[in-house]
Design a protein around this motif. Structure first.
Motif, PDB file in Angstrom:
ATOM      1  N   THR A 191       6.697   2.216  22.445  1.00 32.19           N
ATOM      2  CA  THR A 191       7.005   1.999  23.853  1.00 32.19           C
ATOM      3  C   THR A 191       6.476   0.666  24.383  1.00 32.19           C
ATOM      4  N   GLY A 192       5.687   0.038  23.553  1.00 37.13           N
ATOM      5  CA  GLY A 192       5.005  -1.309  23.713  1.00 37.13           C
ATOM      6  C   GLY A 192       3.642  -1.016  24.256  1.00 37.13           C
ATOM      7  N   GLY A 193       3.043  -2.350  24.514  1.00 35.47           N
ATOM      8  CA  GLY A 193       1.603  -2.335  25.100  1.00 35.47           C
ATOM      9  C   GLY A 193       0.537  -2.031  24.434  1.00 35.47           C
ATOM     10  N   PHE A 194       0.700  -1.697  23.044  1.00 31.68           N
ATOM     11  CA  PHE A 194      -0.370  -1.242  22.232  1.00 31.68           C
ATOM     12  C   PHE A 194      -0.168  -1.377  20.792  1.00 31.68           C
ATOM     13  N   GLY A 195      -1.182  -2.117  20.219  1.00 32.90           N
ATOM     14  CA  GLY A 195      -0.914  -2.387  18.717  1.00 32.90           C
ATOM     15  C   GLY A 195      -1.948  -3.721  18.140  1.00 32.90           C
ATOM     16  N   SER A 196      -1.558  -4.012  16.905  1.00 34.69           N
ATOM     17  CA  SER A 196      -2.509  -5.054  16.469  1.00 34.69           C
ATOM     18  C   SER A 196      -1.905  -5.774  15.239  1.00 34.69           C
ATOM     19  N   ALA A 197      -1.968  -7.029  15.006  1.00 35.51           N
ATOM     20  CA  ALA A 197      -1.542  -7.624  13.847  1.00 35.51           C
ATOM     21  C   ALA A 197      -2.015  -6.958  12.698  1.00 35.51           C
ATOM     22  N   ILE A 198      -3.459  -6.852  12.741  1.00 38.12           N
ATOM     23  CA  ILE A 198      -4.098  -6.368  11.482  1.00 38.12           C
ATOM     24  C   ILE A 198      -3.589  -4.855  11.138  1.00 38.12           C
ATOM     25  N   GLY A 199      -3.231  -4.192  12.244  1.00 39.25           N
ATOM     26  CA  GLY A 199      -2.463  -2.918  11.786  1.00 39.25           C
ATOM     27  C   GLY A 199      -1.422  -2.872  11.201  1.00 39.25           C
ATOM     28  N   ALA A 200      -0.410  -3.962  11.421  1.00 37.47           N
ATOM     29  CA  ALA A 200       0.818  -4.287  10.817  1.00 37.47           C
ATOM     30  C   ALA A 200       0.563  -4.660   9.258  1.00 37.47           C
ATOM     31  N   ALA A 201      -0.481  -5.563   9.283  1.00 36.30           N
ATOM     32  CA  ALA A 201      -0.968  -5.948   7.766  1.00 36.30           C
ATOM     33  C   ALA A 201      -1.271  -4.780   6.832  1.00 36.30           C
ATOM     34  N   VAL A 202      -2.008  -3.812   7.498  1.00 32.43           N
ATOM     35  CA  VAL A 202      -2.453  -2.689   6.783  1.00 32.43           C
ATOM     36  C   VAL A 202      -1.389  -1.943   6.475  1.00 32.43           C
ATOM     37  N   GLY A 203      -0.192  -1.666   7.550  1.00 36.34           N
ATOM     38  CA  GLY A 203       0.839  -0.873   7.242  1.00 36.34           C
ATOM     39  C   GLY A 203       1.774  -1.644   6.208  1.00 36.34           C
ATOM     40  N   ALA A 204       1.723  -2.753   6.047  1.00 37.14           N
ATOM     41  CA  ALA A 204       2.547  -3.506   4.679  1.00 37.14           C
ATOM     42  C   ALA A 204       1.676  -3.284   3.411  1.00 37.14           C
ATOM     43  N   PHE A 205       0.546  -3.392   3.453  1.00 40.18           N
ATOM     44  CA  PHE A 205      -0.247  -3.106   2.434  1.00 40.18           C
ATOM     45  C   PHE A 205       0.077  -1.659   1.944  1.00 40.18           C
ATOM     46  N   ILE A 206       0.305  -0.826   2.724  1.00 36.59           N
ATOM     47  CA  ILE A 206       0.405   0.656   2.459  1.00 36.59           C
ATOM     48  C   ILE A 206       1.867   0.610   1.464  1.00 36.59           C
ATOM     49  N   PHE A 207       2.722  -0.057   2.013  1.00 37.53           N
ATOM     50  CA  PHE A 207       4.143  -0.346   1.396  1.00 37.53           C
ATOM     51  C   PHE A 207       3.903  -0.898  -0.054  1.00 37.53           C
ATOM     52  N   GLY A 208       3.170  -1.801   0.022  1.00 43.32           N
ATOM     53  CA  GLY A 208       3.114  -2.698  -1.403  1.00 43.32           C
ATOM     54  C   GLY A 208       2.448  -1.497  -2.425  1.00 43.32           C
ATOM     55  N   MET A 209       1.382  -0.850  -1.823  1.00 35.81           N
ATOM     56  CA  MET A 209       0.874   0.112  -2.763  1.00 35.81           C
ATOM     57  C   MET A 209       1.955   1.207  -3.245  1.00 35.81           C
ATOM     58  N   THR A 210       2.410   1.547  -2.296  1.00 32.24           N
ATOM     59  CA  THR A 210       3.523   2.841  -2.463  1.00 32.24           C
ATOM     60  C   THR A 210       4.604   2.487  -3.418  1.00 32.24           C
ATOM     61  N   SER A 211       5.219   1.081  -3.142  1.00 30.86           N
ATOM     62  CA  SER A 211       6.367   0.706  -4.199  1.00 30.86           C
ATOM     63  C   SER A 211       5.733   0.579  -5.502  1.00 30.86           C
ATOM     64  N   LYS A 212       4.701  -0.174  -5.599  1.00 33.98           N
ATOM     65  CA  LYS A 212       4.242  -0.428  -7.142  1.00 33.98           C
ATOM     66  C   LYS A 212       3.402   0.806  -7.689  1.00 33.98           C
ATOM     67  N   GLY A 213       2.775   1.591  -6.930  1.00 40.63           N
ATOM     68  CA  GLY A 213       2.034   2.848  -7.499  1.00 40.63           C
ATOM     69  C   GLY A 213       3.063   3.724  -8.045  1.00 40.63           C
ATOM     70  N   ILE A 214       4.168   3.749  -7.505  1.00 43.03           N
ATOM     71  CA  ILE A 214       5.169   4.695  -8.014  1.00 43.03           C
ATOM     72  C   ILE A 214       5.542   4.264  -9.469  1.00 43.03           C
ATOM     73  N   VAL A 215       5.794   2.774  -9.571  1.00 38.84           N
ATOM     74  CA  VAL A 215       6.232   2.263 -10.950  1.00 38.84           C
ATOM     75  C   VAL A 215       5.127   2.473 -11.772  1.00 38.84           C
ATOM     76  N   TYR A 216       3.761   2.311 -11.307  1.00 36.77           N
ATOM     77  CA  TYR A 216       2.639   2.367 -12.421  1.00 36.77           C
ATOM     78  C   TYR A 216       2.449   3.914 -12.855  1.00 36.77           C
ATOM     79  N   ALA A 217       2.940   4.629 -11.854  1.00 32.33           N
ATOM     80  CA  ALA A 217       2.481   6.243 -12.176  1.00 32.33           C
ATOM     81  C   ALA A 217       3.812   6.769 -13.074  1.00 32.33           C
ATOM     82  N   GLN A 218       5.029   5.884 -13.091  1.00 35.26           N
ATOM     83  CA  GLN A 218       6.017   6.393 -13.978  1.00 35.26           C
ATOM     84  C   GLN A 218       6.784   7.451 -13.249  1.00 35.26           C
ATOM     85  N   TRP A 219       6.913   7.361 -11.903  1.00 37.67           N
ATOM     86  CA  TRP A 219       7.712   8.421 -11.343  1.00 37.67           C
ATOM     87  C   TRP A 219       8.967   7.850 -11.071  1.00 37.67           C
ATOM     88  N   ASN A 220       9.905   8.858 -10.570  1.00 39.67           N
ATOM     89  CA  ASN A 220      11.148   8.560 -10.165  1.00 39.67           C
ATOM     90  C   ASN A 220      11.182   7.578  -8.857  1.00 39.67           C
TER      91      ASN A 220
END
Length: 353
Positions: A294-323
């Motif tokens: 709805t707007g009016g609340f948030g931070s650039a640092i939070g978005a960076a952390v959200g992207a870091f979560i994606f990075g960990m997830t996408s590569k973590g699944i590969v390293y764990a040899q999951w589907n």
């Protein structure tokens, strides 16, 4: 009753005095938009550290950071746009448009690749201005405006590429003048010890720092929060709503240009159909990072952390040899959980304020 007999008056407490009351560190922490995403990032880091033995190796973390940066470069300006109360569904294909313009202009004009890069910057910024101008003029929801831009860019990407190149991909520009210097800026890597660090990580961190400074230390940051909270009220107190929103869309366009040049100079040719669907990754990263829809609340640092979560997830699944087929399910579940957690954290912060 005489003034001498009047009961003593209570000392007046102004609202200004209330604002000067220091908040406890716990209250300040609960009020941070990125709190939920930081908790989630720690949980994901610990989980994959246990589930995938190679995950904590230096080379693996470098790969995770690179994957995070490719999303994070776009997630940061998208987060600012969401704080301003708007969306951009054309962000994913705009990245590809930027790369295609650079590649085809340089190739067809047999010009130095830097000429194509410059033309691409101007055209991409113009797309951002178009989105912002149309939004503020028509008063239509940004969802509809940018959905239209999404389809137009998707068609233009494919149509012009086939018209000019005869195929769905561009011709290689690796042998053209200026290619190596442009690659050094957009697609090179730094060697730190035995680990290769991609230049996109540097771009990402710089954008996070600049965006955070804008939000917390400038008048423009106040305008962004005000416009996202209530644009009519912001306009009433003198906030330049139109310029602010156009500027936010130009910020997304600039990041799309950076991402597009990285894509081009990493592979020296571009597939015209790429980029579709990536806009949702940017929005999800910002939402996971604490930006409200709805707007009016948030931070650039939070978005960076959200992207870091994606990075960990996408590569973590590969390293764990999951589907890897389960990756998008995880993204959807993570979005819902993060949204619920952010709502709970914000409610607690308001209760303790």
């Amino acid at each position: 009753m005489s003034s001498a007999e009047a009961p003593p008056r209570e000392p007046a407490v102004s609202k200004a005095d209330e604002r000067l009351v220091r908040r406890s560190p716990a209250r300040q922490l609960l009020g941070r938009p990125e709190l939920g995403s930081v908790v989630g990032a720690v949980a994901v880091l610990v989980f994959f550290s246990v589930a995938a033995e190679p995950f904590l190796r230096a080379s693996s973390l470098s790969t995770v950071l690179y994957a995070s940066s490719t999303i994070g470069i776009m997630a940061v300006p998208v987060a600012l746009l969401m704080i301003g109360g708007e969306f951009d569904l054309s962000a994913g294909v705009m990245v590809v448009s930027s790369a295609l313009i650079s590649s085809m202009f340089s190739y067809q004009m047999t010009a130095n690749t830097w000429v194509g890069v410059g033309v691409s910057l101007l055209v991409t910024l113009a797309i951002g201005v178009f989105n912002g101008f149309l939004l503020t003029r028509t008063k239509l929801p940004s969802f509809l405006i940018t959905l239209g831009t999404f389809f137009m860019l998707t068609g233009l990407n494919l149509g012009f590429t086939k018209l000019i190149s005869g195929t769905v991909s561009t011709k290689t520009i690796a042998d053209m003048e200026g290619f190596e210097s442009a690659r050094a800026l957009f697609a090179s890597h730094l060697t730190i010890g035995d680990v290769d660090v991609q230049i996109t990580i540097v771009w990402w961190l710089v954008l996070v720092a600049v965006a955070t400074w804008i939000l917390l230390r400038t008048r423009v940051g106040n305008w962004i929060f005000a416009v996202g909270g209530n644009s009519d009220a912001a306009r009433a107190v003198g906030v330049p709503v139109t310029k602010t929103k156009i500027g936010l869309y130009m910020g997304v366009a600039f990041a799309a240009w950076v991402s597009g040049q990285h894509l081009l100079f990493s592979y020296d040719a571009i597939q015209s159909g790429d980029g579709v669907g990536n806009e949702f990754l940017y929005i999800i990263a910002a939402a996971v990072g604490g930006c409200l829809m709805t707007g009016g609340f948030g931070s650039a640092i939070g978005a960076a952390v959200g992207a870091f979560i994606f990075g960990m997830t996408s590569k973590g699944i590969v390293y764990a040899q999951w589907n890897p087929d389960w990756y998008k399910f995880f993204l959807g579940a993570m979005l819902l959980l993060a949204t619920l957690l952010n709502a709970w954290v914000r409610k607690r912060a308001e209760e303790k304020a």
